[in-house]
Design an enzyme around this catalytic site. Structure first.
Site, mmCIF file in Angstrom:
data_model
loop_
_atom_site.group_PDB
_atom_site.id
_atom_site.type_symbol
_atom_site.label_atom_id
_atom_site.label_comp_id
_atom_site.label_asym_id
_atom_site.label_seq_id
_atom_site.Cartn_x
_atom_site.Cartn_y
_atom_site.Cartn_z
ATOM 1 N N ASP A 1 0.866 -1.171 0.000
ATOM 2 C CA ASP A 1 0.000 0.000 0.000
ATOM 3 C C ASP A 1 0.907 1.226 0.000
ATOM 4 O OD1 ASP A 1 -2.331 1.653 0.492
ATOM 5 O OD2 ASP A 1 -3.233 -0.125 1.420
ATOM 6 N N ASP B 1 -12.345 -0.426 4.229
ATOM 7 C CA ASP B 1 -13.013 0.826 4.621
ATOM 8 C C ASP B 1 -14.526 0.731 4.533
ATOM 9 O OD1 ASP B 1 -10.617 2.206 4.940
ATOM 10 O OD2 ASP B 1 -10.604 2.930 2.876
HETATM 11 O O1 TEU Z 1 -9.070 5.931 2.438
HETATM 12 C C1 TEU Z 1 -9.289 7.157 1.776
HETATM 13 C C2 TEU Z 1 -10.620 7.720 1.901
HETATM 14 O O2 TEU Z 1 -10.993 8.494 1.057
HETATM 15 C C3 TEU Z 1 -11.386 7.605 3.170
HETATM 16 O O3 TEU Z 1 -11.998 8.822 3.383
HETATM 17 C C4 TEU Z 1 -12.441 6.592 3.200
HETATM 18 O O4 TEU Z 1 -13.488 6.979 2.352
HETATM 19 C C5 TEU Z 1 -12.874 6.549 4.639
HETATM 20 O O5 TEU Z 1 -11.903 5.758 5.277
HETATM 21 C C6 TEU Z 1 -14.240 5.975 4.878
HETATM 22 O O6 TEU Z 1 -14.537 6.062 6.244
HETATM 23 C C7 TEU Z 1 -7.737 5.544 2.556
HETATM 24 C C8 TEU Z 1 -7.605 4.227 3.272
HETATM 25 O O7 TEU Z 1 -8.203 3.225 2.511
HETATM 26 C C9 TEU Z 1 -8.170 4.352 4.656
HETATM 27 O O8 TEU Z 1 -8.145 3.139 5.349
HETATM 28 C C10 TEU Z 1 -7.353 5.380 5.378
HETATM 29 O O9 TEU Z 1 -7.933 5.626 6.621
HETATM 30 C C11 TEU Z 1 -7.259 6.691 4.599
HETATM 31 O O10 TEU Z 1 -6.959 6.506 3.228
HETATM 32 C C12 TEU Z 1 -6.140 7.531 5.153
HETATM 33 O O11 TEU Z 1 -4.909 6.973 4.810
#
Ligand code: TEU
Ligand code: CA
Length: 558
Positions: free
Chosen positions: A98, A329
């Site tokens: 990642d 997420d």
């Molecule tokens: O998520 C990016 C993102 O746009 C987040 O706002 C997502 O929609 C949100 O987590 C929903 O609650 C990425 C990663 O996938 C996430 O796990 C991280 O928390 C985030 O970036 C910050 O790095």
């Protein structure tokens, strides 16, 4: 479209903390992943994306990196990582890490140095502004709630964090920062990685000069999206990154991209695009509200279908979408996209086939192949996810009772996908011999890998069949490259589409528990997959059972 080595692959996302714990500390780790590679190979997976396992305080479960060149000891060592890459290679599998480069951790050396000397080299690695009493540099609301600005410790300045305050944004306008990022990417690619999943990338370009926008909630703040809509020129950064890193290695990259415009698809994922692929979030975003999770509208089968077809139409054959029903997420796909009360083996298989047969690269999130479901929560104290905790507050502030707010959280919490992988019906689902860091979903006693591997009717074995079909020499060309053409798009609770290549396939799912008739436009030659033991047909009419899904090979049209 130029053919690429990864087009015909199947990808799988691992959330390391919750996959498999090899040493009983309750936290999944890299040796645990290595020990499960045979499981993934048996399923048919080729590409494995690992959510972050770099050194991190884990404020956002690893999406806050304090050292890009080290593995967090909780997940293992660099030797473990190297071993994982080489063990994967032996099995013709590729590892993606990642790439979290919109922000780092406030415990990263760069940030520490910026605090010591905000006007020096590292101050310019971040967005710093002079602190003014009673006034923030801009009124942006961070994704995880509250203002996107906090005091830079020990200084009279403030720093920007569009996510959590422990995730300071990196200043991409600074060429020195970009050099550091590219150096790190190449360092990892030199270790033999297949590529990267690229986190939150759309946020790296801010609309300059930074300014406030119209508030959209009572808190007087505005969504980050208001700023992002105005930001232009991200392509310059992404092109530079591609040319300096990925391209030289023919690496596979999949961007976490939201809000791309139709005219930008070519730039993002066309031949020589910034990335190999981007995720399709159209279904996940459906019903979302600026107000927060509590105001989100549930998705119906007809909405789901429409979202899939829209995304397909937008991308056409310009490039490859990465198709998902869930990730770390999001809630579990089966709990979200199958109408309440109808979640069963048949409907899970239907959703699997409808999603998997779309044009693009299928990504399976750990446990999806078992039909893992959302996890029940009985109290807010059980919640770990920082996003869910914020949304709980937000719902309470909007006037919801604690029970109502908890209900919202149980639908959307990111913890739903983060509960430990259900390996067996033994204690803690066989995930750990210790105490799992997050509660195991109690349904592990009947939803687990051990039981499903040996049951030919299981969701696991259905996924295995879907994967085998995608790889079969006879159908591969059509499934990978064939065009997607919706059929009966207006019919209620029915999702059907053709895949047309050197063969013509028809995928049809009865998206409801009641039976439903279809009349085939032509005869079929073969049934490639059916989630029921039989098919109720008379001439061209098929009476589909509840949640029945069929993949049919049709007679070729002349
Ligand atoms: O998520 C990016 C993102 O746009 C987040 O706002 C997502 O929609 C949100 O987590 C929903 O609650 C990425 C990663 O996938 C996430 O796990 C991280 O928390 C985030 O970036 C910050 O790095
Ligand atoms: Ca462990």
């Amino acid at each position: 479209m130029t053919r690429k080595w990864w087009h015909d692959k199947v990808a799988y996302q691992i959330y390391p903390k919750s996959f498999y714990d090899s040493n009983g500390d309750g936290i999944g780790d890299i040796p645990g992943i290595i020990s499960k590679l045979d499981y993934l190979q048996n399923l048919g997976v080729d590409i494995i994306w690992l959510s972050p396992c770099y050194q991190s305080p884990l404020a956002d479960q690893g999406y806050d990196i304090s050292d890009y060149y080290n593995i967090d000891p909780r997940f293992g060592t660099m030797e473990d990582m190297e071993q994982l890459i080489s063990e994967a290679k032996k099995r013709n599998m590729y590892i993606l890490m990642d790439l979290v480069i919109n922000h780092c951790s406030d415990e990263h050396e760069w940030f520490q140095k910026a605090c010591q000397d905000p006007d020096g080299k590292y101050g310019n690695f971040f967005y710093l502004r002079d602190k003014k009493e009673g006034e923030l540099p801009t009124n942006w609301r961070s994704y995880f709630g509250g203002p996107a600005w906090d005091d830079l410790p020990g200084t009279d300045k403030q720093y920007l964090h569009v996510f959590h305050k422990k995730q300071p944004d990196l200043n991409w306008e600074n060429p020195e920062l970009r050099e550091e990022v590219y150096k790190n990417i190449n360092w990892w690619l030199d270790k033999g990685l297949g590529g990267f999943r690229i986190d939150a990338i759309i946020n790296i370009k801010k609309a300059l000069p930074l300014r406030s926008y119209a508030p959209d909630r009572e808190d007087g703040l505005c969504s980050i999206h208001s700023m992002l809509q105005e930001a232009t020129g991200i392509g310059t950064f992404l092109e530079e990154m591609r040319d300096r890193t990925f391209q030289k290695y023919d690496a596979f990259t999949v961007g976490e991209v939201f809000d791309e415009k139709p005219e930008e698809i070519q730039d993002f994922i066309g031949d020589n695009g910034y990335f190999s692929s981007i995720f399709d979030f159209n279904e996940a975003l459906f019903g979302g509200s600026e107000k927060g999770w509590y105001d989100a509208k549930p998705i119906t089968p007809d909405d789901y279908k429409k979202c899939c077809f829209e995304a397909q139409a937008k991308v056409k054959n310009i490039g490859f979408l990465s198709n998902i029903i869930e990730n770390h997420d999001e809630p579990r796909g089966v709990s979200r996209y199958i109408p309440e009360g109808d979640c069963c083996i048949e409907s899970k298989k239907m959703l699997a086939a409808l999603n998997f047969m779309l044009r693009g690269l299928p990504f399976i999130y750990q446990g999806q192949e078992l039909g893992m479901e959302n996890a029940p929560i009985s109290s807010i104290d059980e919640v770990d996810d920082i996003s869910a905790l914020n949304e709980y507050e937000n719902a309470r502030n909007a006037g919801l009772s604690s029970a109502e707010a908890l209900n919202v959280i149980s639908r959307f919490s990111r913890d739903n996908a983060r509960t430990p992988m259900q390996w067996s019906d033994e204690a803690n689902a066989g995930f750990t011999t210790g105490t799992p860091w997050l509660k195991v979903n109690p349904n592990y006693v009947f939803i687990n890998a051990k039981a499903q591997i040996t049951d030919s009717d299981s969701v696991f074995n259905f996924y295995k069949q879907l994967i085998a079909l995608r790889k079969s020499p006879v159908y591969k060309e059509t499934i990978v490259y064939g065009e997607l053409e919706p059929l009966w798009a207006e019919r209620h609770n029915l999702m059907a589409y053709y895949r047309k290549g050197d063969k013509t396939l028809l995928v049809v799912g009865n998206y409801q528990k009641e039976e439903q008739d279809i009349v085939l436009p032509a005869a079929y030659k073969n049934i490639l997959l059916n989630n029921y033991a039989d098919i109720a047909e008379e001439n061209l009419t098929i009476r589909l059972y509840g949640y029945q899904v069929l993949i049919l090979e049709m007679e070729r049209e002349s």
